[in-house]
Structure formats: C-alpha cells, structure tokens
Design an enzyme around this catalytic site. Structure first.
Site: not given
Ligand code: DAT
Ligand code: MG
Length: 138
Positions: A10, A50, A127
């Site tokens: 991230k 998300y 994903e």
C-alpha cells in the site's frame, strides 16, 4: 483450496521505502511472484476495488488513502495461497498483528496497514483480474 492470491503493497509502505523489505518477507515465506507492477489507482478505481466496503464508515478515507500514491500490485503463488498469505500479513490492525507479521512490522494503523491480501480464492481471482491482463501473468 487455490494456489494464488492477490496483494498490494500500500501507499504508506511504498512511501516509507519498504517495498524491498516486504518482497523479501514474501519470498522467504515461499511465495512465487507470477505478476507484479508499480501503479497508482485513481480514487474512482480504488472505490471500485473496495466496492464491498462502500457502506462502511471508513470507505471514503480508505479510497483517499489507497489512491494517495503508487502501490505495488502482485499475484502470488503458493499452495493454499490465500490463507498462507493472510497468516504472513497478520491482523488488519497492526497493533493486534502477531509479532513477525508484515503488518506488525510495517503497518502504521488500522487504515494504513502496509499490505492488502485477498480473503478468498474467488476474490483473489477477481482482484488479480482487476489489475492484470492474462499476458502480464507468468
Ligand atoms: P483486511 O485488509 O485485513 O482484509 P478489511 O477487508 O476488513 O481488512 O478492510 C479493508 C481495508 O479497509 C483495511 O485493510 C484497512 C481499511 N479498514 C478496515 N477497518 C478499518 C477501520 N476500522 N478504520 C479505518 N480503516 C479500516
Ligand atoms: Mg479484506
């Protein structure tokens, strides 16, 4: 039980210079990298990624953070990959993550927790396809 999972290093961990440290842990744990790229999501793309969390109170903050800088997206291969990778990264909140896990070592707080890991084989496939075309997977 599948053999692939999807991860993102991230923006907090990329900014902190921890790409190498985290890839080292991933390699040491026996995962094979079958796809990888440095990329940045727009806030809209982060919102799509998300989407399952859109009703949660932290959704806007999450999408702002995840689009705040580059990430390293990767597909990892290992037997029982989803579960094994969740063990390697530890609990969502770094303060509650087991010692020696990625989030315990490199996470900042529950929102900025250094890495993503898929939570099921089905989501791993969704994903992975969100970030990679078939030609980018080796
Ligand atoms: P995980 O990333 O461990 O699968 P999750 O799917 O419940 O956790 O949540 C996705 C991300 O949303 C998480 O990595 C960080 C953020 N998040 C979760 N709970 C949060 C909270 N209570 N406050 C702020 N951000 C949160
Ligand atoms: Mg999750």
């Amino acid at each position: 039980m599948g053999n692939r999972t999807f991860t993102m290093i991230k923006p907090d961990a990329v900014r902190a210079g921890n790409i190498g440290n985290i890839l080292q842990m991933i390699n040491a744990a026996g995962f094979r990298i079958v796809a990888m790229k440095l990329t940045q999501m727009t806030k809209e793309r982060a919102g799509q990624f998300y989407a399952v969390h859109r009703e949660r109170p932290f959704y806007d903050e999450l999408c702002t953070f995840m689009s705040s800088g580059p990430i390293v997206a990767a597909i990892l291969e290992k037997e029982n990959a989803v579960e094994e990778f969740r063990k390697l990264i530890g609990a969502t909140d770094p303060a509650k993550a087991e010692p020696g896990t990625v989030r315990q070592r490199y996470g900042t707080n529950v929102g900025e927790n250094a890495v993503h890991g898929s939570d099921s084989d089905e989501n791993a496939a969704i994903e992975a396809a969100f970030h990679f075309s078939g030609m980018e997977i080796y």
